[in-house]
Design a protein around this motif. Structure first.
Motif, mmCIF file in Angstrom:
data_model
loop_
_atom_site.group_PDB
_atom_site.id
_atom_site.type_symbol
_atom_site.label_atom_id
_atom_site.label_comp_id
_atom_site.label_asym_id
_atom_site.label_seq_id
_atom_site.Cartn_x
_atom_site.Cartn_y
_atom_site.Cartn_z
ATOM 1 N N TYR A 329 23.194 31.909 -3.929
ATOM 2 C CA TYR A 329 23.905 30.759 -3.359
ATOM 3 C C TYR A 329 23.264 29.457 -3.830
ATOM 4 N N VAL A 330 21.950 29.395 -3.799
ATOM 5 C CA VAL A 330 21.240 28.183 -4.226
ATOM 6 C C VAL A 330 21.518 27.884 -5.694
ATOM 7 N N HIS A 331 21.479 28.920 -6.521
ATOM 8 C CA HIS A 331 21.700 28.691 -7.949
ATOM 9 C C HIS A 331 23.143 28.280 -8.235
ATOM 10 N N ARG A 332 24.074 28.864 -7.521
ATOM 11 C CA ARG A 332 25.481 28.488 -7.732
ATOM 12 C C ARG A 332 25.710 27.014 -7.407
ATOM 13 N N ILE A 333 25.332 26.608 -6.208
ATOM 14 C CA ILE A 333 25.623 25.227 -5.822
ATOM 15 C C ILE A 333 24.773 24.250 -6.616
ATOM 16 N N GLY A 334 23.675 24.744 -7.206
ATOM 17 C CA GLY A 334 22.826 23.892 -8.020
ATOM 18 C C GLY A 334 23.436 23.486 -9.347
ATOM 19 N N ARG A 335 24.620 24.013 -9.677
ATOM 20 C CA ARG A 335 25.297 23.556 -10.904
ATOM 21 C C ARG A 335 25.833 22.139 -10.725
ATOM 22 N N THR A 336 25.994 21.684 -9.474
ATOM 23 C CA THR A 336 26.422 20.314 -9.215
ATOM 24 C C THR A 336 25.239 19.541 -8.635
ATOM 25 N N GLY A 337 25.390 18.228 -8.524
ATOM 26 C CA GLY A 337 24.318 17.417 -7.973
ATOM 27 C C GLY A 337 23.076 17.400 -8.833
ATOM 28 N N ARG A 338 23.233 17.403 -10.152
ATOM 29 C CA ARG A 338 22.096 17.459 -11.071
ATOM 30 C C ARG A 338 21.762 16.073 -11.599
ATOM 31 N N ALA A 339 20.489 15.912 -11.982
ATOM 32 C CA ALA A 339 20.017 14.673 -12.617
ATOM 33 C C ALA A 339 20.339 13.441 -11.783
ATOM 34 N N GLY A 340 20.144 13.554 -10.473
ATOM 35 C CA GLY A 340 20.349 12.404 -9.616
ATOM 36 C C GLY A 340 21.776 12.150 -9.192
ATOM 37 N N GLU A 341 22.721 12.934 -9.697
ATOM 38 C CA GLU A 341 24.117 12.758 -9.310
ATOM 39 C C GLU A 341 24.376 13.435 -7.964
ATOM 40 N N SER A 342 25.411 13.013 -7.280
ATOM 41 C CA SER A 342 25.832 13.689 -6.059
ATOM 42 C C SER A 342 26.838 14.774 -6.415
ATOM 43 N N GLY A 343 26.989 15.749 -5.537
ATOM 44 C CA GLY A 343 27.916 16.844 -5.807
ATOM 45 C C GLY A 343 28.481 17.413 -4.520
ATOM 46 N N LEU A 344 29.492 18.236 -4.682
ATOM 47 C CA LEU A 344 30.166 18.882 -3.566
ATOM 48 C C LEU A 344 30.203 20.382 -3.804
ATOM 49 N N ALA A 345 29.766 21.157 -2.811
ATOM 50 C CA ALA A 345 29.805 22.618 -2.891
ATOM 51 C C ALA A 345 30.609 23.140 -1.711
ATOM 52 N N ILE A 346 31.680 23.884 -2.014
ATOM 53 C CA ILE A 346 32.581 24.415 -0.985
ATOM 54 C C ILE A 346 32.509 25.935 -1.009
ATOM 55 N N SER A 347 32.418 26.528 0.158
ATOM 56 C CA SER A 347 32.444 27.982 0.283
ATOM 57 C C SER A 347 33.647 28.393 1.117
#
Length: 411
Positions: A329-347
């Protein structure tokens, strides 16, 4: 300069800045000095933490400090579990090396493609090789390269290497290396198998573990949407179209599901395609390149894309199927929000998967509110857990439960 570490040449510090590295991340700040002074390292950091540059910069310094061989001999070896990670690591190394006066030669080799071009590419030798274990052994067996001169070994995502069953191949590779070398282990988790391997190979290693903190934790908004399993594709299409998402990475459990969901979305006027291990390397590379160029709105993938793939400014990740473990789960959602950007993870959570997601929450220390989307409210009710199973891994009784039941009947 931000990357002015003792022992790191000004040329490499400038190369880091020219490659877009603004300032050292926590793992880079802790690992680079350790590696530069020649110590063995066992390091762990969250996904998207910048660990590739943490070993790439001192690796290149290792090559600069050593004798220049003609013809070239392999002096640094990076072992990785997947083709995608091999390509990513080699890209970082080449990006940094191109700013040097005499760039070292970087070779990347992996399975799933013809071995002949890789053999041809190694004819002039290489200073550093990034490889998956199986293809590396194939090339050694063909006398395309030798490993007797390796002075620096990096195991990137060591836990994943062992998870994917590379233990035997890894042992064969290690037997080909000289005894005197520096060893660097980078692993997301210190599983027992990783600890055992580290204990057998590392000499007085320095342990570096960068835990997630409010200062370095990715800005990822996590949402949980309740929906019946049979309506997930319709909900996914609704969300993509309603929010005008340009790039969404959707995780499913199987290759078949990746093809099926992508096909349904495409037929519903959403530009979607599948990404999984049955695709050729060329097809996988094309999908990623086109996704990065925003030619696809949605890529539906297996856990193949959960590690080792860096897509800059990826805004949304969706767990269409829940991952098997909290680590995944951590690795999956870690594809977003990288390099200081914000991201959204939906399950997406259905009645049948609610208990499993609660387990993921427990192991990650999370407590996420459940949401429902108008016109997609769930109608299914969770079945009561079978006795003895705990309600997590399925309804079938365990072997112990069956033995107890048989004993009770015979009593």
């Amino acid at each position: 300069m931000p990357f002015s570490f003792p022992g790191l040449s000004p040329a490499l510090a400038r190369a880091a800045s020219a490659s877009g590295f603004a300032a050292p991340t926590p793992i880079q700040a802790e690992a680079i000095p350790v590696i530069l002074r020649g110590a063995d390292l066992l390091a762990s950091a969250q996904t998207g933490s910048g660990k590739t540059a943490a070993f790439a910069l001192p690796l290149l310094q290792h090559l600069l400090d050593g004798p220049q061989h003609t013809p070239r001999r392999v002096r640094a070896l990076v072992l990785v579990p997947t083709r995608e990670l091999a390509a990513q690591v080699s890209e970082v190394l080449r990006s940094l090396a191109q700013h040097l006066a005499q760039p070292p030669r970087v070779a990347v080799v992996f399975g799933g493609v013809s071995i002949n071009p890789q053999m041809m590419g190694l004819r002039g030798g290489a200073d550093v090789v990034v490889a998956t274990p199986g293809r590396l052994l194939d090339l050694v067996g063909q006398n395309a390269l030798r490993l007797q001169s390796v002075g620096l070994l990096v195991l990137d995502e060591a836990d994943r290497l062992l998870d994917l069953g590379f233990a035997d191949e890894l042992a064969r590779v290690l037997a080909l290396l000289p005894a005197q070398r520096q060893n660097l282990f980078f692993s997301a988790t210190f599983a027992p198998a990783v600890q055992a391997l580290a204990a057998s190979l590392l000499r007085d290693p320095v342990h570096v573990e960068v835990a997630a903190t409010p200062a370095n934790e990715p800005a990822i908004l996590q949402r949980v949407i309740q929906v019946d399993a049979g309506r997930r594709t319709q909900l996914l299409r609704h969300l993509v179209q309603q929010h005008h998402w340009e790039r969404v990475l959707v995780f499913v459990a199987t290759k078949y599901a990746a093809e099926l969901v992508a096909d349904k979305l495409y037929k519903a006027s959403v530009f979607a395609t599948a990404f999984h291990g049955d695709l050729s390397q060329g097809a996988r590379r094309q999908v990623l390149d086109e996704f990065k160029a925003k030619r696809w709105d949605v890529v539906v993938t297996t856990d193949l894309a959960s590690r080792g793939i860096d897509i800059a400014q990826l805004p949304v990740v969706v767990n269409y199927d829940l991952p098997r473990s909290a680590v995944d789960y951590v690795h999956r959602i870690g594809r977003t929000g990288r390099a200081g950007e914000s991201g959204l993870a939906i399950s997406f959570v259905s009645a049948g998967t609610e208990a499993h997601f609660r387990l993921i929450e427990k192991r990650q220390g999370l407590s996420l509110p459940r949401e429902q989307i108008a016109e997609f409210e769930p109608t299914e009710a969770a079945a009561p857990p079978a006795p003895g199973t705990g309600g997590i891994k399925g309804k079938r009784p365990s072997k112990k439960d069956k033995l107890r039941a048989a004993a009770a009947r015979s009593a």
